[in-house]
Design a protein around this motif. Structure first.
Motif, PDB file in Angstrom:
ATOM      1  N   ALA A 172      10.562   5.257  10.502  1.00 40.26           N
ATOM      2  CA  ALA A 172       9.728   4.914   9.351  1.00 40.26           C
ATOM      3  C   ALA A 172      10.337   3.792   8.523  1.00 40.26           C
ATOM      4  O   ALA A 172       9.622   2.907   8.042  1.00 40.26           O
ATOM      5  N   ILE A 173      11.652   3.790   8.352  1.00 33.08           N
ATOM      6  CA  ILE A 173      12.255   2.721   7.550  1.00 33.08           C
ATOM      7  C   ILE A 173      12.221   1.387   8.294  1.00 33.08           C
ATOM      8  O   ILE A 173      12.022   0.338   7.690  1.00 33.08           O
ATOM      9  N   ILE A 174      12.375   1.418   9.606  1.00 34.40           N
ATOM     10  CA  ILE A 174      12.294   0.177  10.380  1.00 34.40           C
ATOM     11  C   ILE A 174      10.889  -0.404  10.307  1.00 34.40           C
ATOM     12  O   ILE A 174      10.703  -1.598  10.075  1.00 34.40           O
ATOM     13  N   VAL A 175       9.884   0.441  10.467  1.00 35.13           N
ATOM     14  CA  VAL A 175       8.500  -0.032  10.433  1.00 35.13           C
ATOM     15  C   VAL A 175       8.121  -0.531   9.041  1.00 35.13           C
ATOM     16  O   VAL A 175       7.547  -1.615   8.885  1.00 35.13           O
ATOM     17  N   SER A 176       8.466   0.214   7.997  1.00 35.99           N
ATOM     18  CA  SER A 176       8.058  -0.182   6.649  1.00 35.99           C
ATOM     19  C   SER A 176       8.766  -1.465   6.202  1.00 35.99           C
ATOM     20  O   SER A 176       8.137  -2.337   5.590  1.00 35.99           O
ATOM     21  N   CYS A 177      10.045  -1.611   6.526  1.00 36.63           N
ATOM     22  CA  CYS A 177      10.739  -2.855   6.160  1.00 36.63           C
ATOM     23  C   CYS A 177      10.212  -4.036   6.970  1.00 36.63           C
ATOM     24  O   CYS A 177      10.093  -5.149   6.444  1.00 36.63           O
ATOM     25  N   SER A 178       9.876  -3.816   8.233  1.00 42.66           N
ATOM     26  CA  SER A 178       9.318  -4.900   9.049  1.00 42.66           C
ATOM     27  C   SER A 178       7.965  -5.349   8.530  1.00 42.66           C
ATOM     28  O   SER A 178       7.697  -6.557   8.439  1.00 42.66           O
ATOM     29  N   VAL A 179       7.107  -4.414   8.178  1.00 46.87           N
ATOM     30  CA  VAL A 179       5.790  -4.764   7.635  1.00 46.87           C
ATOM     31  C   VAL A 179       5.949  -5.524   6.324  1.00 46.87           C
ATOM     32  O   VAL A 179       5.263  -6.519   6.073  1.00 46.87           O
ATOM     33  N   ALA A 195       0.841  -1.203   0.000  1.00 47.88           N
ATOM     34  CA  ALA A 195       0.000   0.000   0.000  1.00 47.88           C
ATOM     35  C   ALA A 195       0.871   1.246   0.000  1.00 47.88           C
ATOM     36  O   ALA A 195       2.068   1.196   0.277  1.00 47.88           O
ATOM     37  N   LEU A 196       0.254   2.351  -0.324  1.00 47.39           N
ATOM     38  CA  LEU A 196       0.970   3.625  -0.325  1.00 47.39           C
ATOM     39  C   LEU A 196       1.449   3.981   1.078  1.00 47.39           C
ATOM     40  O   LEU A 196       2.486   4.619   1.232  1.00 47.39           O
ATOM     41  N   CYS A 197       0.734   3.515   2.097  1.00 48.70           N
ATOM     42  CA  CYS A 197       1.158   3.798   3.468  1.00 48.70           C
ATOM     43  C   CYS A 197       2.423   3.017   3.837  1.00 48.70           C
ATOM     44  O   CYS A 197       3.076   3.332   4.831  1.00 48.70           O
ATOM     45  N   LEU A 198       2.795   2.017   3.034  1.00 49.33           N
ATOM     46  CA  LEU A 198       4.040   1.293   3.243  1.00 49.33           C
ATOM     47  C   LEU A 198       5.163   1.852   2.376  1.00 49.33           C
ATOM     48  O   LEU A 198       6.295   1.996   2.820  1.00 49.33           O
ATOM     49  N   VAL A 199       4.855   2.203   1.151  1.00 48.75           N
ATOM     50  CA  VAL A 199       5.866   2.717   0.227  1.00 48.75           C
ATOM     51  C   VAL A 199       6.228   4.165   0.572  1.00 48.75           C
ATOM     52  O   VAL A 199       7.387   4.563   0.468  1.00 48.75           O
ATOM     53  N   GLY A 200       5.260   4.940   0.997  1.00 47.86           N
ATOM     54  CA  GLY A 200       5.500   6.347   1.345  1.00 47.86           C
ATOM     55  C   GLY A 200       6.551   6.521   2.433  1.00 47.86           C
ATOM     56  O   GLY A 200       7.498   7.296   2.251  1.00 47.86           O
ATOM     57  N   PRO A 201       6.418   5.827   3.583  1.00 46.96           N
ATOM     58  CA  PRO A 201       7.459   5.963   4.610  1.00 46.96           C
ATOM     59  C   PRO A 201       8.829   5.467   4.147  1.00 46.96           C
ATOM     60  O   PRO A 201       9.851   5.997   4.565  1.00 46.96           O
ATOM     61  N   MET A 202       8.853   4.467   3.269  1.00 48.09           N
ATOM     62  CA  MET A 202      10.137   3.985   2.783  1.00 48.09           C
ATOM     63  C   MET A 202      10.834   5.053   1.933  1.00 48.09           C
ATOM     64  O   MET A 202      12.039   5.271   2.051  1.00 48.09           O
ATOM     65  N   ILE A 203      10.069   5.732   1.092  1.00 46.45           N
ATOM     66  CA  ILE A 203      10.649   6.810   0.273  1.00 46.45           C
ATOM     67  C   ILE A 203      11.027   7.993   1.164  1.00 46.45           C
ATOM     68  O   ILE A 203      12.103   8.583   1.002  1.00 46.45           O
ATOM     69  N   PHE A 204      10.177   8.331   2.118  1.00 45.15           N
ATOM     70  CA  PHE A 204      10.452   9.425   3.048  1.00 45.15           C
ATOM     71  C   PHE A 204      11.738   9.162   3.822  1.00 45.15           C
ATOM     72  O   PHE A 204      12.609  10.033   3.929  1.00 45.15           O
TER      73      PHE A 204
END
Length: 124
Positions: free
Chosen positions: A106-113, A57-66
Motif C-alpha cells: 500500500a505504501i509503494i502504490v500510494s507514494c507512486s501514485v 483522494a481518500l483512496c490515496l491518503v487512506g493506504p498511506m495512513i494504513f
C-alpha cells in the motif's frame, strides 16, 4: 567464603541460560525506526501536495495512513516472540504477515501514485 563471581555473570553472557521470556527491545527499537523513516517519507509527500496543489483522494491518503501504522508489524510481533518471516501453523502469524505485506504494498502504490500525479502537474 564462596566464590560467587562466576555465577553472577552467567545471565549477562550470550551463552548463558535464558532468564524467561520477555520483550525484545531491539525489535521495538526497529519498529520505532520504521515509523521514523515512514514519517520522513510522508513529510515530502505532504510537501508535494502543497507545492503542486495536488488534491489527493481518500483512496490515496487512506493506504498511506494504513501502511504507516502497520508496516512495522513484523518488528512488533518479533519483539513478542512471533516471527512473521517464517510461516508456521499459527493463524495469528499468518494474519499478521499478510497485514505486513499488504501495508508494504500500500505504501509503494500510494507514494507512486502521488509522484506520478506530481509529475503530471509539473510537466506542461
Amino acid at each position: 567464603m564462596a566464590n560467587l563471581g562466576g555465577t553472577m555473570l552467567v545471565p549477562v553472557q550470550a551463552h548463558g541460560p535464558k532468564q524467561g521470556k520477555g520483550i525484545n527491545l531491539k525489535q521495538i527499537g526497529a519498529a520505532h525506526l520504521d515509523w521514523i523513516m515512514l514519517g520522513l517519507i510522508q513529510g515530502p509527500a505532504a510537501g508535494l501536495n502543497l507545492a503542486f496543489g495536488l488534491d489527493p483522494a481518500l483512496c490515496l491518503v487512506g493506504p498511506m495512513i494504513f501502511s504507516r501504522l502497520l508496516v512495522s508489524l513484523p518488528d512488533v510481533f518479533r519483539a513478542f516472540g512471533i516471527n512473521l518471516l517464517v510461516l508456521a501453523d499459527s493463524s495469528v502469524q499468518r494474519m499478521a504477515a499478510a497485514l505486513g505485506g499488504i501495508s508494504s504494498y500500500a505504501i509503494i502504490v500510494s507514494c507512486s501514485v502521488l509522484l506520478f500525479d506530481a509529475a503530471a502537474n509539473w510537466m506542461p
